[in-house]
Design an enzyme around this catalytic site. Structure first.
Site, mmCIF file in Angstrom:
data_model
loop_
_atom_site.group_PDB
_atom_site.id
_atom_site.type_symbol
_atom_site.label_atom_id
_atom_site.label_comp_id
_atom_site.label_asym_id
_atom_site.label_seq_id
_atom_site.Cartn_x
_atom_site.Cartn_y
_atom_site.Cartn_z
ATOM 1 N N GLN A 114 47.301 31.434 29.001
ATOM 2 C CA GLN A 114 46.626 32.557 28.332
ATOM 3 C C GLN A 114 46.505 32.308 26.828
ATOM 4 O OE1 GLN A 114 46.108 35.473 30.605
ATOM 5 N NE2 GLN A 114 44.486 35.872 29.143
ATOM 6 N N LYS A 129 51.927 37.285 29.585
ATOM 7 C CA LYS A 129 51.675 37.654 30.985
ATOM 8 C C LYS A 129 52.899 38.392 31.485
ATOM 9 C CE LYS A 129 48.432 37.075 34.039
ATOM 10 N NZ LYS A 129 47.005 36.789 33.842
ATOM 11 N N GLY A 168 44.995 44.012 33.689
ATOM 12 C CA GLY A 168 45.187 43.752 35.116
ATOM 13 C C GLY A 168 45.224 42.276 35.459
ATOM 14 N N ASP A 169 45.595 41.996 36.665
ATOM 15 C CA ASP A 169 45.541 40.660 37.276
ATOM 16 C C ASP A 169 45.688 40.898 38.789
ATOM 17 O OD1 ASP A 169 45.659 37.616 36.358
ATOM 18 O OD2 ASP A 169 47.072 37.776 38.010
ATOM 19 N N ASN A 243 38.767 41.313 42.522
ATOM 20 C CA ASN A 243 37.940 41.598 41.347
ATOM 21 C C ASN A 243 37.107 40.396 40.921
ATOM 22 O OD1 ASN A 243 37.987 41.277 38.137
ATOM 23 N ND2 ASN A 243 37.511 43.378 38.685
ATOM 24 N N SER A 381 38.292 42.338 27.407
ATOM 25 C CA SER A 381 39.480 43.116 27.031
ATOM 26 C C SER A 381 39.604 43.175 25.510
ATOM 27 C CB SER A 381 40.755 42.469 27.600
ATOM 28 O OG SER A 381 40.966 42.832 28.935
#
Ligand code: NDP
Ligand code: 2IT
Length: 453
Positions: A114, A129, A168-169, A243, A381
């Site tokens: 990330q 995370k 989210g994830d 998603n 985001s």
């Protein structure tokens, strides 16, 4: 001076000693080390300051207990985590994953990746995370609510709109984000951009839901166009049905490509007619509302379902692994190559095993790694944070325009640093090297500027 290969081996040896039993973390770091250590040979300032060693150590990892009561009145306890990896270029930012396979190793790999991904977006975001080994499958809305409230009761003291901004994830979508934000607000009395992926009526950005999938297709469009091709008429495999998979499929259809597979953890469906329009809407309803299984699609639309298998043996032009890490093995990669795959866009994080990545690069398959290809989600985001800070909302078109622009910039960065690689054939951009080096430089420069931190 040791050879580059020896330096990589030594570096990885040290990392493995310091972080035993964390195979996913080792894998994610290796992929970066393999690109960045050769680059560092002419960059003594980063080598002397031991930037890569420091970047592979998270700032901190927070572990907590999440106790909750299930519908039958039984007390349950799950593990909760937030790994705040690096905030050199901005507040920590990254998703929360609720899945039984969540471990510290998985969250460290995700937090590490990330950091690079967020750097590539051009926005000021650090990497983090978090999540839990809680399994939302089969749980009632009430149980998920109680779990989310308990999770946030632990997490809230470590996050904040200028500190750390979750999203989210896997297993964390609109329902969970709403429950989490509701509890944050209830405890702190603060209404701010502390979490992204919120509903549009309470500060969420338009296009955030679609952003990862749409962004992945925009990135692929850039990749193909750079190599003199396009999306029109391409046959595509998508894995997953969540998603990322849903909106990858939607945008591929918009662009004139044909998606013939989708999957979940039980198996995949092969629909040669193409998964688009009302068939795709049916999947959204199935997965987002009824929370059913992909096998039901085969019954509904009369196509084949393959239990316990991933879609990679179906012949295609483009593959979009969009479910989870290591879902595409080296053997799968060789099957795809034998069947003539032209390009791979990683919608999921690190979905391709190390041997598979090597096989794709050597074969000259255009390989778009997750850090670059799926950065559209976190990019929007970041745009949600911007809108929250300004206390206004942009239109769909405005956010979509910015998303396209950011994916184009990420592509440009990858080309800049991946054009002259010896890991891919002449004329084929090495997007792995490009993303790793491009993501590294910005974070490394900030860390150098701070001195010894
Ligand atoms: P969802 O929870 O919406 O969907 C996940 C999908 O992947 C489901 O179809 C699920 O099947 C399947 N899946 C999950 N775990 C496994 C497994 N171990 N084996 C096989 N299939 C599995 O998650 P997302 O779509 O949000 O995330 C998918 C991937 O994309 C993840 O790697 C995530 O990290 C990455 N990603 C997500 C972003 C986002 O904005 N949401 C941004 C960037 C990356 P089942 O229902 O059977 O569990
Ligand atoms: O892996 C990812 O980039 C995400 N799950 C999205 C993170 C975010 O903060 O939107």
């Amino acid at each position: 001076m040791a050879s580059v290969e020896q330096q990589i081996e030594e570096f990885m040896g040290g990392l493995k000693r310091r972080n035993p039993d964390e195979p996913e973390f080792h894998q994610a770091v290796f992929e970066v080390a393999e690109s960045v250590i050769p680059f560092l040979q002419d960059q003594p300032q980063y080598l002397e300051a031991r930037i890569l060693e420091r970047m592979t150590e998270p700032d901190r990892a927070i572990l907590f207990r999440v106790a909750w009561v299930d519908d039958s009145g039984e007390i349950r306890a799950n593990k909760g985590y937030r790994v705040q990896f690096n905030n050199a270029i901005g507040p920590y930012k990254g998703g929360l994953r609720f899945h039984p396979t969540v471990t510290l190793s998985v969250l460290k790999f995700l937090g590490f990746e990330q950091t690079f991904k967020n750097s590539l977006t051009t926005l000021p975001m650090g990497g983090a995370k978090g999540g839990s080994d809680f399994n939302p499958h089969g749980r009632s809305d009430d149980e998920v609510l109680r779990f989310c409230q308990s999770f946030m009761t632990q997490l809230y003291r470590y996050i904040g709109s200028d500190v750390d901004v979750p999203a989210g994830d896997i297993g964390v979508g609109g329902r969970e984000i709403s429950y989490l934000f509701g509890q944050y607000k209830r405890i702190t009395h603060h209404f701010n951009g502390v979490i992204t992926g919120k509903g549009p009526s309470f500060g969420g950005s338009l296009i955030r839901t679609e952003a990862t999938g749409y962004g992945c297709v925009y990135f692929m469009k850039n990749v193909l166009e750079h190599h003199g091709e396009g999306l029109e008429g391409k046959t595509c495999l998508v894995s997953g049905a969540g998603n990322v998979a849903q909106y990858t499929a939607e945008k591929l259809a918009d662009e004139g490509a044909k998606v013939v597979t989708m999957s979940d953890s039980d198996g995949f469906v092969h629909d040669p007619e193409g998964i688009a329009g009302e068939r795709l809407e049916w999947i959204k309803e199935l997965k987002n509302k009824r929370r059913g299984r992909i096998s039901e699609y085969a019954d509904e639309f009369g196509c084949n379902y393959y239990e316990g298998e991933a879609p990679w043996r179906v012949p295609c032009d483009l593959a979009f692994p969009s479910a989870t890490q290591n879902e595409l093995s080296e053997d799968d990669a060789r099957t795809l190559i034998d069947n003539g795959v032209r390009a791979v866009g990683e919608g999921a994080n690190m979905p391709t095993e190390q041997g598979g990545v090597r096989a794709f690069r050597e074969a000259g398959v255009l390989f778009a790694p997750s850090k670059a290809a799926n950065a559209g989600g976190v990019a929007v985001s970041g745009l949600e944070q911007t809108q929250n800070a300004m206390r206004l909302t942009w239109t769909r078109d405005e956010v979509d325009r910015r998303l396209r622009e950011i994916m184009g910039k990420i592509h440009g960065t990858c080309v800049e640093h991946g054009e002259r690689s010896d890991k891919t054939p002449e004329g084929v951009v090495d997007y792995v090297a490009g993303a790793n080096i491009g993501g590294f430089i910005k974070v490394a420069d900030a860390m150098l500027a701070y001195g010894v931190v």
